[in-house]
Write a protein that holds these residues in place. Sequence first.
Motif, mmCIF file in Angstrom:
data_model
loop_
_atom_site.group_PDB
_atom_site.id
_atom_site.type_symbol
_atom_site.label_atom_id
_atom_site.label_comp_id
_atom_site.label_asym_id
_atom_site.label_seq_id
_atom_site.Cartn_x
_atom_site.Cartn_y
_atom_site.Cartn_z
ATOM 1 N N VAL A 208 0.866 -1.172 0.000
ATOM 2 C CA VAL A 208 0.000 0.000 0.000
ATOM 3 C C VAL A 208 0.908 1.229 0.000
ATOM 4 O O VAL A 208 2.121 1.114 0.174
ATOM 5 N N THR A 209 0.326 2.395 -0.196
ATOM 6 C CA THR A 209 1.111 3.635 -0.165
ATOM 7 C C THR A 209 0.447 4.629 0.776
ATOM 8 O O THR A 209 -0.750 4.917 0.638
ATOM 9 N N LEU A 210 1.204 5.111 1.730
ATOM 10 C CA LEU A 210 0.790 6.248 2.554
ATOM 11 C C LEU A 210 1.989 7.176 2.653
ATOM 12 O O LEU A 210 3.031 6.788 3.178
ATOM 13 N N HIS A 211 1.834 8.370 2.086
ATOM 14 C CA HIS A 211 2.922 9.348 2.132
ATOM 15 C C HIS A 211 2.883 10.065 3.483
ATOM 16 O O HIS A 211 2.031 10.912 3.727
ATOM 17 N N VAL A 212 3.808 9.673 4.360
ATOM 18 C CA VAL A 212 3.820 10.205 5.723
ATOM 19 C C VAL A 212 4.173 11.686 5.692
ATOM 20 O O VAL A 212 5.153 12.086 5.064
ATOM 21 N N GLY A 213 3.381 12.505 6.375
ATOM 22 C CA GLY A 213 3.624 13.936 6.433
ATOM 23 C C GLY A 213 4.278 14.345 7.736
ATOM 24 O O GLY A 213 4.346 13.571 8.698
ATOM 25 N N ALA A 214 4.765 15.575 7.773
ATOM 26 C CA ALA A 214 5.397 16.082 8.992
ATOM 27 C C ALA A 214 4.408 16.161 10.143
ATOM 28 O O ALA A 214 4.810 16.194 11.313
#
Length: 350
Positions: A208-214
Amino acid sequence: MKLSDFSYDLPDELIARYPTAERTASRLLMLDGASGEIVHGQFTDLLSQLQAGDLLVLNDTKVLAARLWGRKASGGRIEILVERMLDQDRVLAHVRASKSPKAGAELYLTALADSDEVLAKVEVLGRHDALFELRFIEGGDAVTVMNTIGHMPLPPYIDRKDELSDRERYQTVFGRKEGAVAAPTAGLHFSEGFLQQCKDKGVDTAFVTLHVGAGTFQPVRVENITEHKMHAETIEVSAEVCAQVAATRAKGGRVIAVGTTAVRSLESASQSGELTPFSGDSEIFIYPGYQFKSVDAMVTNFHLPESTLIMLVSAFAGQNNVFNAYREAVAQQYRFFSYGDAMFVLPQPI
């Protein structure tokens, strides 16, 4: 539930500021949410916990070299932390400066914080709450500039400058979709060789893809945690992954999420009651009382006190079990946070 219910004491020396020499060399605490039993081992012991027919779900996001240095036209120094890619030239970013730049201003980027050699330029297009919309206008597109002069955005608690080795070690071996500004840290323990050992045992993998943010490092600021509003993160769960999960469960295998980001991805795509393809932003907030729909076990690191991540693990394995495990981990001097040791967690029965 109160924020203070999710606090614990951590000696500063247990914060891992560097990774282990080898990816799989970390320790592993195994927690059974049904019994509360704790077993200590090495990360490679995870192989003995996996069964043929299980499915490891991994987050294939790739961390951007998202920290940039530079100056304003006035000469004032700036620090940029890219939060999200909008397209190849535009980003949303935090900009730290003595005075916030205005729309239309140009910012001059340098390789080092104290350098005067301008290697790229961005234009400030506007402001969206705490974030600035920036457009890369000289030196290449956003990813090219970050790959050339950017720095790895190590978490605030790793209080040192990034080093060349962080470009590899603050990145999973399976990361392929650029867009995160923080690593899905449970995945950092997996080497290509260990993944092959899992495959050889009959364990399948899905991505899966989750673009982790600050925003993952932003503290919860309300005492009643149910009033907390999560930051949005971009998630993609494909039809292929949904089919893999369904097939795994149909044959009696377990869906094992590697990291809280994989958990949030699967659970975001399961809000209808069953796992369906999902692409878009999610603000899912998982805390005790949540009923998990698509995750049977998880691999995770040790998380910050009072963080939404420790709340998620508490929801999965039971709050008392988790905090007993954390107290034991402190007593046994495990290494904590992004570059630290790992847990393998089985759920507390409903």
